[in-house]
Write an enzyme that holds these catalytic residues in place. Sequence first.
Site, PDB file in Angstrom:
ATOM      1  N   LYS A 198       0.800  -1.285   0.021  1.00  0.00           N
ATOM      2  CA  LYS A 198      -0.042  -0.127  -0.211  1.00  0.00           C
ATOM      3  C   LYS A 198       0.935   1.258  -0.001  1.00  0.00           C
ATOM      4  O   LYS A 198       0.672   2.135  -0.866  1.00  0.00           O
ATOM      5  CB  LYS A 198      -0.767  -0.102   1.321  1.00  0.00           C
ATOM      6  CG  LYS A 198      -2.217   1.140   1.184  1.00  0.00           C
ATOM      7  CD  LYS A 198      -2.643   1.318   2.582  1.00  0.00           C
ATOM      8  CE  LYS A 198      -3.897  -0.029   2.621  1.00  0.00           C
ATOM      9  NZ  LYS A 198      -4.887   0.392   2.210  1.00  0.00           N
ATOM     10  N   ARG A 258      -3.148   2.857   8.735  1.00  0.00           N
ATOM     11  CA  ARG A 258      -3.492   1.591   8.081  1.00  0.00           C
ATOM     12  C   ARG A 258      -2.551   0.677   7.919  1.00  0.00           C
ATOM     13  O   ARG A 258      -1.346   1.111   7.583  1.00  0.00           O
ATOM     14  CB  ARG A 258      -4.033   2.025   6.471  1.00  0.00           C
ATOM     15  CG  ARG A 258      -5.311   2.774   6.511  1.00  0.00           C
ATOM     16  CD  ARG A 258      -5.650   3.111   4.902  1.00  0.00           C
ATOM     17  NE  ARG A 258      -6.402   4.181   4.707  1.00  0.00           N
ATOM     18  CZ  ARG A 258      -7.628   3.766   4.643  1.00  0.00           C
ATOM     19  NH1 ARG A 258      -7.961   2.744   3.966  1.00  0.00           N
ATOM     20  NH2 ARG A 258      -8.431   4.965   4.269  1.00  0.00           N
ATOM     21  N   GLY A 305      -7.987  -8.090   4.635  1.00  0.00           N
ATOM     22  CA  GLY A 305      -8.708  -7.985   5.860  1.00  0.00           C
ATOM     23  C   GLY A 305      -8.184  -8.817   6.979  1.00  0.00           C
ATOM     24  O   GLY A 305      -8.856  -8.871   8.134  1.00  0.00           O
ATOM     25  N   MET A 350      -5.367  -7.596   8.712  1.00  0.00           N
ATOM     26  CA  MET A 350      -4.686  -6.671   9.553  1.00  0.00           C
ATOM     27  C   MET A 350      -5.374  -5.482   9.898  1.00  0.00           C
ATOM     28  O   MET A 350      -6.547  -5.261   8.982  1.00  0.00           O
ATOM     29  CB  MET A 350      -3.268  -6.226   9.156  1.00  0.00           C
ATOM     30  CG  MET A 350      -2.488  -7.565   9.586  1.00  0.00           C
ATOM     31  SD  MET A 350      -0.701  -7.353   9.194  1.00  0.00           S
ATOM     32  CE  MET A 350      -0.897  -6.755   7.439  1.00  0.00           C
ATOM     33  N   ARG A 393      -3.222  -1.198  -6.519  1.00  0.00           N
ATOM     34  CA  ARG A 393      -2.107  -2.120  -6.703  1.00  0.00           C
ATOM     35  C   ARG A 393      -2.567  -2.980  -7.811  1.00  0.00           C
ATOM     36  O   ARG A 393      -3.879  -3.049  -8.205  1.00  0.00           O
ATOM     37  CB  ARG A 393      -2.251  -3.124  -5.518  1.00  0.00           C
ATOM     38  CG  ARG A 393      -3.504  -3.902  -5.061  1.00  0.00           C
ATOM     39  CD  ARG A 393      -3.634  -4.411  -4.008  1.00  0.00           C
ATOM     40  NE  ARG A 393      -4.968  -4.901  -3.826  1.00  0.00           N
ATOM     41  CZ  ARG A 393      -5.691  -5.147  -2.622  1.00  0.00           C
ATOM     42  NH1 ARG A 393      -4.965  -4.984  -1.409  1.00  0.00           N
ATOM     43  NH2 ARG A 393      -7.042  -5.473  -2.549  1.00  0.00           N
ATOM     44  N   HIS A 416      -0.199 -44.124  -2.094  1.00  0.00           N
ATOM     45  CA  HIS A 416      -0.418 -44.831  -3.322  1.00  0.00           C
ATOM     46  C   HIS A 416      -1.562 -44.038  -4.177  1.00  0.00           C
ATOM     47  O   HIS A 416      -1.560 -43.898  -5.101  1.00  0.00           O
ATOM     48  CB  HIS A 416      -0.725 -46.205  -3.044  1.00  0.00           C
ATOM     49  CG  HIS A 416      -0.952 -46.918  -4.295  1.00  0.00           C
ATOM     50  ND1 HIS A 416      -2.343 -47.300  -4.537  1.00  0.00           N
ATOM     51  CD2 HIS A 416      -0.332 -47.723  -5.248  1.00  0.00           C
ATOM     52  CE1 HIS A 416      -2.499 -47.891  -5.928  1.00  0.00           C
ATOM     53  NE2 HIS A 416      -1.172 -48.274  -6.091  1.00  0.00           N
ATOM     54  N   SER A 475      17.864 -40.952 -13.575  1.00  0.00           N
ATOM     55  CA  SER A 475      16.631 -40.333 -13.179  1.00  0.00           C
ATOM     56  C   SER A 475      16.464 -40.307 -11.836  1.00  0.00           C
ATOM     57  O   SER A 475      16.201 -41.170 -11.111  1.00  0.00           O
ATOM     58  CB  SER A 475      15.370 -41.074 -13.896  1.00  0.00           C
ATOM     59  OG  SER A 475      14.247 -40.495 -13.960  1.00  0.00           O
ATOM     60  N   CYS A 494      11.924 -38.143 -12.154  1.00  0.00           N
ATOM     61  CA  CYS A 494      10.496 -38.566 -12.469  1.00  0.00           C
ATOM     62  C   CYS A 494       9.596 -38.681 -11.267  1.00  0.00           C
ATOM     63  O   CYS A 494       8.540 -39.422 -11.237  1.00  0.00           O
ATOM     64  CB  CYS A 494      10.619 -39.866 -13.272  1.00  0.00           C
ATOM     65  SG  CYS A 494      11.555 -41.296 -12.278  1.00  0.00           S
ATOM     66  N   TYR A 527      15.549 -33.010 -18.494  1.00  0.00           N
ATOM     67  CA  TYR A 527      13.972 -33.132 -18.641  1.00  0.00           C
ATOM     68  C   TYR A 527      13.360 -33.496 -17.103  1.00  0.00           C
ATOM     69  O   TYR A 527      14.204 -33.987 -16.240  1.00  0.00           O
ATOM     70  CB  TYR A 527      13.826 -34.460 -19.509  1.00  0.00           C
ATOM     71  CG  TYR A 527      13.926 -35.796 -19.216  1.00  0.00           C
ATOM     72  CD1 TYR A 527      13.023 -36.430 -18.261  1.00  0.00           C
ATOM     73  CD2 TYR A 527      15.034 -36.341 -19.455  1.00  0.00           C
ATOM     74  CE1 TYR A 527      13.169 -37.679 -17.856  1.00  0.00           C
ATOM     75  CE2 TYR A 527      15.260 -37.631 -19.064  1.00  0.00           C
ATOM     76  CZ  TYR A 527      14.326 -38.356 -18.247  1.00  0.00           C
ATOM     77  OH  TYR A 527      14.569 -39.561 -17.625  1.00  0.00           O
TER      78      TYR A 527
END
Length: 887
Positions: A21, A90, A99, A101, A334, A450, A776, A844, A864
């Site tokens: 702010k 503020r 909302g 604080m 903002r 799982h 991997s 992976c 990858y």
Amino acid sequence: MALVFDFHQGNKDQKDLLGGKGANLAEMTNLGLPVPPGFTISTEACRGYLAGDGMPEGLAEEVDVHLARLEEAMGRRLGAAEDPLLVSVRSGAKFSMPGMMETVLNIGLNDESVAGLARQSGNERFAQDSYRRLLQMFGATVLHVGGEHFSAALDEAKRAKGSDDDLDLDADDLRQVVTVFQEIIEKQAGRPFPQDPREQMELAIRAVFDSWNTDRARLYRRQERIPEDLGTAVNVQAMVFGNFGMDSGSGVAFTRDPASGNQGVYGDYLQNAQGEDVVAGIRNTVSLADFEDIDPTSYADLLAIMARLERHYRDMCDIEFTVERGKLWMLQTRVGKRTPEAAFRIAIHMVDEGLIEMDEAVRRVTGDQLAQLMFPRFDERAERTLLATGMNASPGAAVGKAVFDSDTAVEWAERGEDVILVRKETNPDDLRGMVAARGILTSRGGKTSHAAVVARGMGRTCVCGAEALDVDAGAREFRVRDGETVREGDVISIDGTTGEVFAGEVPVSDALVVRHFEGEKVDDDLVDAVGRVMAHADGARRLRVRANADTPDDAARARRFGAQGIGLCRTEHMFLGERRALVEQLIVAEDEESQHAALDELLPLQRQDFTEILEAMDGLPVTIRLIDPPLHEFLPDYTELSVKVALAEQDGGADQRDIRLLEHVRRLHEQNPMLGMRGVRLGIQIPGLFAMQARAILEASADRLEAGGRPLPEIMIPLVASVRELDVVKHDILGVAEEVEEQRGVRPEFTVGTMIELPRAAFLADRIAGSAEFFSFGTNDLTQMAWGFSRDDVEAAFFSRYFDHGIFDVSPFESLDQLGVGGMVEMGTEKGRHTRPDLKVGICGEHGGDPRSIHFFDRVGLDYVSCSPFRVPVARLEAGRSVLARR
Ligand code: PEP
Ligand code: MG
């Protein structure tokens, strides 16, 4: 270093110091927009206050200096009896915490200055209204008087007046309310309302600092992953009054629609109102179109300023404004929060409007937002009854009849019914049921249990670890703690995006974006926006994206979604169902002959599996991992079998086969199956098993070559800790390859590599790379082994405490622990490439689909990432964003 800054001293890039702010008020001030003057107390001051006891040294003096300047600019003194300056105090942290604080308006009013304000403004009602608001906010925020005392008294005043509208209270009524509010404060807080304006201000500043640590603020930060140690700034600003009369008011506005992203201004306005009135729902607000009718001049000014702010910020802005007697004032702006669909639309619209480049458009959307657009969703306007909330394990919305075992799931699904498979927890044997079901619900297990892993892999909706549910599969029902019972056949709805479980059917809507990825021609501007963003991300990214897929269907879908190969084909699922009997035979075989017999029967089945997958991924690499899971998963349950044999013996003799089987099951029973006979250990223990799988892969490849295809299999060995383990099985595989070449007259291209999923393997990666042609990283097991966390148990057991204590802000099974596990990934990669510079390295584990983790894998130079088919577009986008973030 100064602790207090005038608005004209800062700018929008100083959010760390001035909060969001404060930084934006400074920016607007310097743009010459109508911002009431004021100053910001820095987050640094707040951190100092929260760390020690009391206000940081020198802060009060600095505030005095800036206040004096403000008084001079306004030509009035704070709280002066004749003509008081009033200020707002503020909060404003770096990240918006709506909302969460505190704010106090009208500081400077007291029993004397309220009269001065009335005289100066010629408006007694306004002065009394402002004073009662100060008492109410100050009482609640600073003196911790329950807000309900004030609202009850206000309601009472309205009732006495015979109205439910605060505007019907006149000056006399409000003077009464002021008296009552002061009495409430004395009684509840045990002290009178402070009459000294400077003391009011001081206490309000402290209260804002303190509000950083309220429970709700902490909770919000945890959910939004906002660091605990930032602190908030405090903005002290000259008041302008929206409660002056009907020619005044306050409003909020967005420069575009934050829900859809479409062009056009959106907002609400409330006449004769102050502060939170607009969003608090005390009276019905009007739209900006109506605001134009009420006050065309202010409306025109607002529109001009909104256009200016958008051009300046090059983004959608949200705004708070006040009109005081026909003059527009800006109180906040903002970059506005928006829905996922708005994010994509706004980014692309702004490219087309010439405000931003495509690079920036891609930076502004996230993989999480894309994922949101891909899930079918429950209609939020529909009525629903919440039964329980579990972990949001695999997103989506699923509706179906509750079933409690796989057979019923399959049977009912085959006759065309939608079912939700409900289990305490799932095991690999439930796979058929999971495939058949619309969604999976468990009462135990975390996000890498799982059920969760498999469900995500299939893109199946899953809620796991809903501990309020008592699942009784035997009785075919679950009971909700302190609540109702859901029986087999009752319809339930599960939301894998939120983890919520609802009774009955909640209506669902389809995702167009998925239909687009599936290759369907969809005429929709949001889909076009997503398409353009994806094309640009693909052009930018360095990381390749593969999929974890173990069926031809999944492989084909992954390919449609843009996967560049398979990074993990888990083979253990291929041994369930009817084939399980063969595996059981293999394990309990007492001689080589019967072992071979079982393997011979498995071979053609496996060959067919691989042929189909290699076909679906023709021309792309397919990493096939040899069988991994704990052995006991293929054997009957130890307890159940013991009981069966014991009962049979009582009745005069058990089946010989059962007795033999029980011996094996007892012998193979493990306390910690995850640390037991898994992976390469199983391959070494039953040598023919890996060899059979390798043969199936190579023969399938030979078949594909003969059919004119281009198979590129990569054979991957799981759970390797030592190079010798790898060498033992690799030797067999190479032997098989020679036999296949001899028999078939072709030698398919293939490589042999390993998973790096044990700390020892990461540590000795340079040696292992001597034998492995690729790595991997199995970050699921690597996380489990690095932390010593059982991946199936810990999340539901104690992670919430870990979050409370800030030990981590997200589960390391969900987002890579970059320091610890990530350190091993980095080290393993470096060591591996030291030995073998062209070593191909991928990942992976579940982290392959997690945005933060993907950026990490990109930074450390992996080739990858591999993730579930449904995450492939998300990974493509994030891999692109990772490069663009550095550009
Ligand atoms: C892993 O451990 O990261 C992995 C991918 O293997 P799994 O989840 O099958 O153990
Ligand atoms: Mg593993």
